[in-house]
Design a protein around this motif. Structure first.
Motif, mmCIF file in Angstrom:
data_model
loop_
_atom_site.group_PDB
_atom_site.id
_atom_site.type_symbol
_atom_site.label_atom_id
_atom_site.label_comp_id
_atom_site.label_asym_id
_atom_site.label_seq_id
_atom_site.Cartn_x
_atom_site.Cartn_y
_atom_site.Cartn_z
ATOM 1 N N LYS A 79 86.745 98.153 38.121
ATOM 2 C CA LYS A 79 86.589 99.321 38.979
ATOM 3 C C LYS A 79 85.810 99.019 40.257
ATOM 4 C CE LYS A 79 88.787 102.513 36.713
ATOM 5 N NZ LYS A 79 89.987 103.159 37.310
ATOM 6 N N ASP A 80 84.863 98.089 40.173
ATOM 7 C CA ASP A 80 84.040 97.784 41.353
ATOM 8 C C ASP A 80 84.613 96.650 42.198
ATOM 9 O OD1 ASP A 80 83.633 95.780 39.555
ATOM 10 O OD2 ASP A 80 81.435 95.798 39.653
ATOM 11 N N CYS A 81 85.836 96.233 41.885
ATOM 12 C CA CYS A 81 86.486 95.156 42.649
ATOM 13 C C CYS A 81 87.472 95.766 43.638
ATOM 14 C CB CYS A 81 87.217 94.203 41.711
ATOM 15 S SG CYS A 81 88.146 92.914 42.549
ATOM 16 N N ASN A 82 87.182 95.652 44.914
ATOM 17 C CA ASN A 82 88.046 96.206 45.953
ATOM 18 C C ASN A 82 89.074 95.169 46.380
ATOM 19 O OD1 ASN A 82 86.638 98.702 46.106
ATOM 20 N ND2 ASN A 82 85.032 97.696 47.301
ATOM 21 N N ILE A 83 90.217 95.199 45.753
ATOM 22 C CA ILE A 83 91.293 94.269 46.079
ATOM 23 C C ILE A 83 92.577 95.056 46.296
ATOM 24 C CG2 ILE A 83 91.825 93.880 43.627
ATOM 25 C CD1 ILE A 83 92.715 91.020 44.414
ATOM 26 N N ASP A 84 93.347 94.625 47.266
ATOM 27 C CA ASP A 84 94.681 95.172 47.493
ATOM 28 C C ASP A 84 95.660 94.109 47.014
ATOM 29 O OD1 ASP A 84 97.116 96.074 48.361
ATOM 30 O OD2 ASP A 84 96.433 96.630 50.366
ATOM 31 N N PHE A 85 96.208 94.286 45.816
ATOM 32 C CA PHE A 85 97.085 93.270 45.236
ATOM 33 C C PHE A 85 98.364 93.065 46.045
ATOM 34 C CE2 PHE A 85 94.713 94.008 41.184
ATOM 35 C CZ PHE A 85 94.385 92.682 40.923
ATOM 36 N N GLU A 86 98.677 94.001 46.934
ATOM 37 C CA GLU A 86 99.861 93.842 47.775
ATOM 38 C C GLU A 86 99.614 92.865 48.923
ATOM 39 O OE1 GLU A 86 102.991 95.407 47.476
ATOM 40 O OE2 GLU A 86 102.196 95.868 45.479
ATOM 41 N N LYS A 87 98.336 92.695 49.288
ATOM 42 C CA LYS A 87 98.021 91.893 50.474
ATOM 43 C C LYS A 87 97.034 90.759 50.216
ATOM 44 C CE LYS A 87 98.554 95.945 53.480
ATOM 45 N NZ LYS A 87 97.855 96.852 54.440
ATOM 46 N N ASP A 88 96.155 90.912 49.233
ATOM 47 C CA ASP A 88 95.048 89.969 49.060
ATOM 48 C C ASP A 88 95.350 88.913 48.009
ATOM 49 O OD1 ASP A 88 93.683 91.590 50.839
ATOM 50 O OD2 ASP A 88 92.677 92.735 49.250
ATOM 51 N N GLY A 89 94.830 87.708 48.267
ATOM 52 C CA GLY A 89 94.862 86.658 47.262
ATOM 53 C C GLY A 89 93.722 86.845 46.283
ATOM 54 N N LEU A 90 93.630 85.928 45.323
ATOM 55 C CA LEU A 90 92.614 86.025 44.277
ATOM 56 C C LEU A 90 91.359 85.250 44.678
ATOM 57 C CD1 LEU A 90 94.927 85.391 41.186
ATOM 58 C CD2 LEU A 90 94.298 87.590 42.205
ATOM 59 N N ASP A 91 90.244 85.700 44.174
ATOM 60 C CA ASP A 91 88.958 85.046 44.422
ATOM 61 C C ASP A 91 88.654 84.140 43.231
ATOM 62 O OD1 ASP A 91 86.419 84.289 45.126
ATOM 63 O OD2 ASP A 91 85.505 86.269 44.849
ATOM 64 N N LEU A 92 89.093 82.888 43.311
ATOM 65 C CA LEU A 92 88.957 81.969 42.184
ATOM 66 C C LEU A 92 87.530 81.458 42.055
ATOM 67 C CD1 LEU A 92 92.198 79.774 42.361
ATOM 68 C CD2 LEU A 92 91.834 81.976 41.234
ATOM 69 N N ARG A 93 87.098 81.302 40.813
ATOM 70 C CA ARG A 93 85.773 80.775 40.500
ATOM 71 C C ARG A 93 85.894 79.738 39.384
ATOM 72 N NH1 ARG A 93 81.836 84.549 42.398
ATOM 73 N NH2 ARG A 93 82.776 85.530 44.237
ATOM 74 N N ASN A 119 87.441 86.355 40.202
ATOM 75 C CA ASN A 119 86.334 87.296 40.255
ATOM 76 C C ASN A 119 86.827 88.741 40.293
ATOM 77 O OD1 ASN A 119 83.645 88.192 40.537
ATOM 78 N ND2 ASN A 119 83.840 88.250 42.762
ATOM 79 N N GLY A 120 86.620 89.477 39.210
ATOM 80 C CA GLY A 120 86.935 90.895 39.172
ATOM 81 C C GLY A 120 88.381 91.259 38.905
ATOM 82 N N THR A 121 89.248 90.239 38.706
ATOM 83 C CA THR A 121 90.670 90.523 38.513
ATOM 84 C C THR A 121 91.264 89.615 37.444
ATOM 85 O OG1 THR A 121 91.509 88.869 40.103
ATOM 86 C CG2 THR A 121 90.886 91.026 40.987
#
Length: 482
Positions: free
Chosen positions: A85-99, A108-110
């Motif tokens: 819920k606290d992860c602001n990502i637009d899956f249509e436009k954004d890539g993933l934040d890999l850790r 991260n968060g997805t």
């Protein structure tokens, strides 16, 4: 984002990182499909890209393997998109934040998209590698697997020569899959009516559940937030009058729902009864799901006096009756294979619209007649309540094959590399192998992959060491495929 450049095998993690930069949720696969096509062009490989965004890439046999049987390597381009819920990502436009943490890669968060990005990364690494020994290879990248095996259903495989298919879409190293259930999507719809009512607006939430893949975790006895909400609202109706303004939960028919929300109108005088029931169920569920879903929570928030549209009493009862009586979870276990779920149903998504209440379910069975019988049960229940059902995304079971040279080779290589026997297993989850087996006569299939935990959830993580071992295993299998 943590760079994966220092991880081994370098090429595999390089391509995994590259495709993670590209949004590739189901129904949003054009960009990743084009990336694979651009890769094929850059390396001079023959390729086919169809109107669905499926991609086929072909690589010639290495020297000495010209007469060896062609092998098909296969995975899907789309991923399940879930976020905290606290992860602001637009899956249509954004890539993933890999850790990277210890032996794991996560996002991260997805969700990570290891299912099935690792298959694409392995495939591109094999295509890009020079000096590998292998027969002619045909790589098949399908789309929209996660929402009903759509790409596999639509793809034209007539140009393929291979009769041996390696599906890299499993999540437990050392387990080779040789059969899977068939399935379907069923949408039950009830007509509903509304009226304008004044009352005290309250919000009820069921959350904190683990969820998971409905084909893999369905036997873990995890809670279904949609079914739990129906239970709570039904008991509430036994102790006090209320009406429903909003009811929604779940996001995928093949993901066990983790959170469901309802908004109801109650009488001011019933506030204490409302609070008491919510507290009661919070304790009940924490006890019932203390092992499978230890973080489950039921909350009730009293908001303000409102005059809004709500379901009529009759519509409310129809909705609650369906939620209380729809089959959910494991329906039957296999009598032939110990521990295998034979038939199941996941009440994955509920939506209350202006004219209809919709319930989307994912249904699976390794026996076609049992699948048909469960669909008929849903039809009978829904039509009895005045609604109707629609069935889509039907896919066949992948039946066990007694004679399998590919399976024999996998077992032989595994025993030499790991010094132990692999586990040969049938699963309840759906795989594209069933569709490919229907399209290519006498197809010899196997499915496997590295360790991936928590698929379809934001806890998904890919084991680095397992990815390396499986890479070495694949390369040896190809080398031995003469």
């Amino acid at each position: 984002m943590d760079s994966l450049n220092n991880l081994e095998p370098k090429l595999v993690f390089h391509y995994f990182e590259e495709i993670s930069k590209i949004p590739h949720g189901s129904k949003n696969t054009k960009h990743i499909s084009d990336y694979c096509v651009d890769f094929a062009k850059e390396h001079g490989f023959d390729y086919i890209q169809d109107e669905w965004n499926n991609v086929i890439i072909k690589k010639n046999a290495s020297k000495g393997y010209e007469d060896a049987p062609t092998i098909i390597l296969q995975g899907h381009l789309d991923m399940v998109c879930e976020n905290d819920k606290d992860c602001n990502i637009d899956f249509e436009k954004d890539g993933l934040d890999l850790r990277v943490e210890g032996d794991y890669v996560y996002a991260n968060g997805t969700t990570l998209g290891g299912d099935d990005g690792i298959a694409i990364a392995y495939s591109l690494a094999i295509l890009a590698s020079e000096g590998l020994e292998h027969p002619a290879l045909e790589f098949v990248f399908t789309v929209d697997e996660e929402i009903g095996l759509i790409g596999a259903t639509e793809i034209d495989l007539s140009t393929l020569k291979g009769k041996r298919l390696i599906n890299i879409d499993s999540e437990e190293e050392g387990i080779f899959l040789i059969s899977c259930a068939g399935g379907a999507k069923v949408m039950c719809q009830l007509p509903v009516d509304y009226l304008m009512v004044k009352g005290l607006l309250c919000e009820v939430k069921v959350n904190g559940l683990l969820g998971g893949h409905s084909g893999i975790e369905i036997d873990k006895k995890r809670g279904n937030s949609n079914i739990i909400m129906g239970r709570i609202l039904h008991e509430l109706s036994n102790i006090m009058p209320f009406t429903i303004a909003l009811l929604e939960g779940g996001s995928k028919d093949n993901a066990i729902p983790r959170e469901t929300t309802s908004q109801i109108l109650i009488d001011v005088k019933d506030q204490e009864k409302f609070k008491s029931l919510i507290e009661k169920y919070d304790k009940i569920l924490k006890n019932e799901f203390k092992t499978s879903d230890p973080d489950v929570t039921v909350t009730g928030v009293i908001k303000e006096q409102s005059k809004i549209e709500v379901l009529t009493p009759k519509s409310r009862e129809l909705v609650l009756f369906l939620l209380r009586n729809i089959p959910d979870g494991v329906q039957e276990m296999s009598a032939d294979i110990k521990g295998l779920v034979e038939t199941s149903l996941n009440a994955g998504i509920i939506t209350l619209g202006h004219e209809t209440f919709s319930l989307h379910s994912g249904l699976r069975s390794s026996i076609e007649t049992k699948k048909d019988e469960l669909i008929e049960k849903l039809k009978y229940l829904t039509e009895f309540l005045g609604g109707e059902i629609s069935v889509s995304g039907i896919y066949p079971a992948w039946e066990y094959r007694k004679e399998s040279p590919l399976r024999d080779l996998f077992i032989e290589v595994y025993k030499e590399q790991y010094h132990k026997e692999p586990e040969i297993k049938a699963i309840h989850a759906g795989l594209e192998c069933g569709i490919f087996s229907n399209k290519i006569s006498d197809l010899d299939c196997i499915s496997f992959g590295p360790n991936i935990e928590g698929i379809h959830t934001t806890n998904e993580k890919l084991s680095i060491s397992s990815t390396k071992r499986v890479w070495e295993f694949i390369i040896e299998v190809l080398k031995r495929s003469k």
